[in-house]
Structures are given as C-alpha cells and as structure tokens.
Scaffold this active site. Structure first.
Site, PDB file in Angstrom:
ATOM      1  N   PHE A  33      -5.637   1.798   0.099  1.00 60.01           N
ATOM      2  CA  PHE A  33      -5.841   1.267  -1.246  1.00 60.01           C
ATOM      3  C   PHE A  33      -5.825  -0.247  -1.271  1.00 60.01           C
ATOM      4  O   PHE A  33      -6.352  -0.856  -2.209  1.00 60.01           O
ATOM      5  CB  PHE A  33      -4.837   1.908  -2.216  1.00 60.01           C
ATOM      6  CG  PHE A  33      -5.091   3.386  -2.305  1.00 60.01           C
ATOM      7  CD1 PHE A  33      -6.223   3.862  -2.922  1.00 60.01           C
ATOM      8  CD2 PHE A  33      -4.242   4.297  -1.686  1.00 60.01           C
ATOM      9  CE1 PHE A  33      -6.506   5.217  -2.964  1.00 60.01           C
ATOM     10  CE2 PHE A  33      -4.517   5.647  -1.720  1.00 60.01           C
ATOM     11  CZ  PHE A  33      -5.656   6.115  -2.361  1.00 60.01           C
ATOM     12  N   ASP A  34      -5.255  -0.882  -0.264  1.00 61.37           N
ATOM     13  CA  ASP A  34      -5.523  -2.305  -0.061  1.00 61.37           C
ATOM     14  C   ASP A  34      -7.020  -2.516   0.139  1.00 61.37           C
ATOM     15  O   ASP A  34      -7.638  -3.384  -0.492  1.00 61.37           O
ATOM     16  CB  ASP A  34      -4.772  -2.819   1.172  1.00 61.37           C
ATOM     17  CG  ASP A  34      -3.337  -3.206   0.880  1.00 61.37           C
ATOM     18  OD1 ASP A  34      -3.079  -3.742  -0.206  1.00 61.37           O
ATOM     19  OD2 ASP A  34      -2.477  -2.980   1.747  1.00 61.37           O
ATOM     20  N   MET A  35      -7.609  -1.745   1.039  1.00 61.42           N
ATOM     21  CA  MET A  35      -9.034  -1.900   1.319  1.00 61.42           C
ATOM     22  C   MET A  35      -9.893  -1.525   0.122  1.00 61.42           C
ATOM     23  O   MET A  35     -10.884  -2.186  -0.194  1.00 61.42           O
ATOM     24  CB  MET A  35      -9.426  -1.077   2.546  1.00 61.42           C
ATOM     25  CG  MET A  35      -8.886  -1.646   3.845  1.00 61.42           C
ATOM     26  SD  MET A  35      -9.463  -0.775   5.313  1.00 61.42           S
ATOM     27  CE  MET A  35      -8.441   0.695   5.249  1.00 61.42           C
TER      28      MET A  35
ATOM     29  N   GLY B  83      -9.863  -4.248  -2.340  1.00 55.23           N
ATOM     30  CA  GLY B  83     -10.729  -5.317  -1.846  1.00 55.23           C
ATOM     31  C   GLY B  83     -12.197  -5.008  -2.062  1.00 55.23           C
ATOM     32  O   GLY B  83     -12.985  -5.884  -2.448  1.00 55.23           O
TER      33      GLY B  83
ATOM     34  N   ASP C 273       0.824  -1.203   0.000  1.00 54.76           N
ATOM     35  CA  ASP C 273       0.000   0.000   0.000  1.00 54.76           C
ATOM     36  C   ASP C 273       0.865   1.262   0.000  1.00 54.76           C
ATOM     37  O   ASP C 273       0.560   2.236  -0.696  1.00 54.76           O
ATOM     38  CB  ASP C 273      -0.940  -0.011   1.216  1.00 54.76           C
ATOM     39  CG  ASP C 273      -2.003   1.063   1.144  1.00 54.76           C
ATOM     40  OD1 ASP C 273      -3.062   0.810   0.576  1.00 54.76           O
ATOM     41  OD2 ASP C 273      -1.752   2.180   1.650  1.00 54.76           O
TER      42      ASP C 273
END
Length: 401
Positions: A172-174, A177, A144
C-alpha cells in the site's frame, strides 16, 4: 532508438521532499516518464531508507535502490532558515512539489501549497500521508504494516484458520505512490487547459480502502464479513495452491470444463458425476471434503508433471516460483523486466523494468541509477537557481547543503 527527450514528462521539474517508500516510489515513476526529479535529502544521513538494512549495497540499504532511480540528489537542512529559503527557491522553479510528511509539517516550514501557490499559481502540489490531509486521524503517522491491519487487508489475508498475514511487499506504500502519480499527471493535464495548478492528495489508508474492491462490496451489500481464504477463492472450487510431490502448484479449475479436465488428469472422473461435487455451487458448499480428496491426488505428481498435464488440457495453472525462478522465466527476460543501471562511482545495480510500454517512446531510454547522497547539489543549485559558486560554497561551509 527513441531519445529520452521524447518522453511525455520531459521538461517537467519535480522537487521531491519524500522519504521512505510511498513518496519516493511515486517520484521514481514520474522520473521514469522523463521528469527531472530533484530529491531533497537531509545532510549526512539522507533518506532513512539509505540506512535500512542489512542487506546493503554500496553503503545504501537495498530498498533505497527500489525507489530512487532517475533522480538527482541534493542535500538541504530544512531546519535552518537559509535552508528553507533554498527549498522555497526550488519549489518556485518547479512544476510539481511532492511531499509525504504529516499534514502540518510543510506549513510549519513555510512550504505548504497555499504559501507557494500564491507566488506560483501553476504549481501542482502533491501530498501523500498516512490518513489524508484532514480528519480526526490526519496527524497520525503510518507504516505499511499498520495500514494493512487498520484498513482491513490483514483480516482477509492468510489461511482460514491462521493468523492475519501481511502482504509480502509494502503493497500500500506502492499503491499510494501509484495513485499519487496518476493524480499528478491528471493535474498537469488539466493545467495545460486551465493554466492553473492544484493540490492533490492521497494516503495509505484511502489507497487501501479503495483497493478492497469486491471484498468491501461483499460486506457493504450483504453485511457479512469476508473471510480469509488463503490461496482459495470464495466462489470457485477447486481454486488454490496445491502441494505436489516436490513443491507447489496453483490450479484454477472452478469452471466446469476445467474441473472435468482436472479430474481426468487425476484419473478421478467419478468426482465429476458425484452429486456432492458435480456443480460449482455444490463444490463451494462441500469444499473441505473435496479438497481432502484432491490434495491427496495432486500430491502423487511432481510439479513439472502436473503443470505439463494441466497446460495440455488448458486448465489455468502455474508453479509457485521463487525469485530466482521468476527472473529465469523466458517471458520475463523477453519483456526486459530486469535492467542493469550503471553508476560512475558504485558500478552496476539492477532495477526492475516498467510495467507499461509505449509505442511512441522507449520508457527505459536514459534511465539513471539511484544517486549518491547529495551527488547533484552543486549542479542543481547552479542549473535550476543560478546560484553563483560563492553562494554555494557559503551554504556548504554552513552545512546547509
């Protein structure tokens, strides 16, 4: 109370090969909606988030608990041929396969979309990567932090004269997802009509660039690089975080009626008529001079006093809360944004409530705590695949599961 069986993804089987953050977060959201999520982990070590810390709780890193509720865990050695055979069996029984390796990894393991869909044309196969499934950077890994820098967000985050700043979470990981969750649900919906699955892809880079929104359009339309504004607004003044006598408060008083009310609270009606500050446009142009005045005035108030006055005048505002203060908020408590989940081995662990609610089912009904490593291996092999106990024991003896 509405039972979990009424959830929209009840009966949907998902094999989750993901690890770290983006993929597990996607799978968790699908599990929230009733899907049966089987998380495939390495024997002994499991998902690397289990060992990321401190802090730890019940031998797992804290971030593990943020991304793995409503799942069952099976351990499986994918480097062994017999382990890959078990993985293939699981995939062929699934509605969805979710993975977040570099694009070549699942092909090397024989678990890629082309191989699996040839036998299971209804399969929805979802891939999350750093940069996307093809292109010159497809095989690069990403975190991230690196994506926030590469994809532009750090160039517009932070105070105007300060260093580039990473957002406070792995945002931005989330986001990747969440985008993948939406894509999976869309593919399942289309499958209901066509009878066929498909391969859906997203990446951290694509999720971030798409999320640049108006900042990107400012550049694309005008050719001008957006600036870092901290808590300020590029086109509204005053609009930022102000230091008070004992803390911080954000005040959004850019529009004229709000600005006039704000100045009245500060006993500075002269700032409304002063031609340097009398309209939004001139306030934006003269922001530094105006903020020097307003900063000094707000500093005379305690946070609670300035917020109370602004709320009475209906000027947009809020105190800058820490985590304790967030979870002490009456509205946060009322909306059930903290939930306790019980596990038979390690006890009670908190989790966050859902961001969306539904009138036809209770999304939190039946939620389960994040599993221990390999907790459901025997259960899954027996239930999903019908393996006899002798075969399961043989796999366990060979340290495949």
């Amino acid at each position: 109370m509405t039972q979990p069986s009424t959830k929209p993804l009840s009966g949907i089987r998902i094999v989750d090969f993901t690890r770290f953050f983006a993929g597990p977060y996607c799978a968790q959201l699908l599990g929230d909606l009733g899907a049966d999520v089987v998380k495939v982990e390495l024997p002994v070590t499991g998902d690397p988030l289990r060992t990321q810390g401190p802090p730890f709780f019940a031998d797992n890193g804290i971030t593990w608990y943020a991304t793995n509720r409503n799942k069952r865990s099976i351990t499986l050695d994918l480097q062994a041929e017999s382990g890959r055979a078990v993985a293939r069996d699981l995939c062929l029984k699934a509605d969805v396969v979710l993975e977040n390796f570099r694009p070549s990894v699942m092909t090397r393991l024989g678990l890629d979309y082309a191989s699996l869909s040839a036998q299971a044309p209804r399969l929805v196969y979802a891939s999350i990567s750093g940069f996307g499934p093809d292109g010159p950077d497809a095989e690069q890994g990403a975190f991230d932090l690196t994506i926030q820098a590469l994809g532009g967000y750090m160039s517009i985050t932070g105070e105007s004269t300060g260093a580039p700043i990473k957002l406070g979470t792995s945002a931005f990981d989330m986001l990747a997802g969440m985008n993948c969750q939406t894509a999976i649900i869309a593919a399942l919906l289309q499958r209901a009509t066509t009878g066929r699955g498909q391969h859906v892809t997203t990446s951290l880079l694509e999720s971030e660039v798409a999320f640049l929104a108006n900042a990107a359009l400012e550049y694309l339309i005008t050719g001008t690089e957006p600036l870092k504004w901290g808590s300020e607004h590029a086109q509204q003044v005053p609009y930022k975080a102000f230091r008070t006598a004992d803390g911080w408060a954000v005040i959004g008083a850019g529009f004229q009626k709000f600005y006039a009310a704000f100045c009245a609270i500060l006993s500075r009606d002269d700032l409304v008529t002063d031609p340097r500050y009398s309209t939004m446009a001139v306030r934006v142009t003269n922001r530094d001079e105006l903020y020097a005045i307003l900063d000094a005035e707000v500093l005379k108030f305690t946070t609670i006093d300035i917020i109370a006055s602004l709320e009475r005048a209906r000027v947009p505002c809020a105190r800058v809360n820490n985590m304790r203060e967030v979870f002490d908020l009456a509205q946060v408590k009322h909306r059930g944004l903290r939930i306790e989940l019980d596990h038979p081995s390690y006890g009670t662990v908190p989790t966050l409530g859902p961001a969306a609610r539904y009138s036809q089912f209770d999304i939190t009904a039946g939620w389960t705590a994040p599993p221990q490593l390999g907790e459901h291996t025997t259960e899954i092999l027996s239930e999903w695949l019908g393996y006899p106990s002798e075969r399961i024991e043989a796999l366990r003896s060979a340290q495949i599961v």
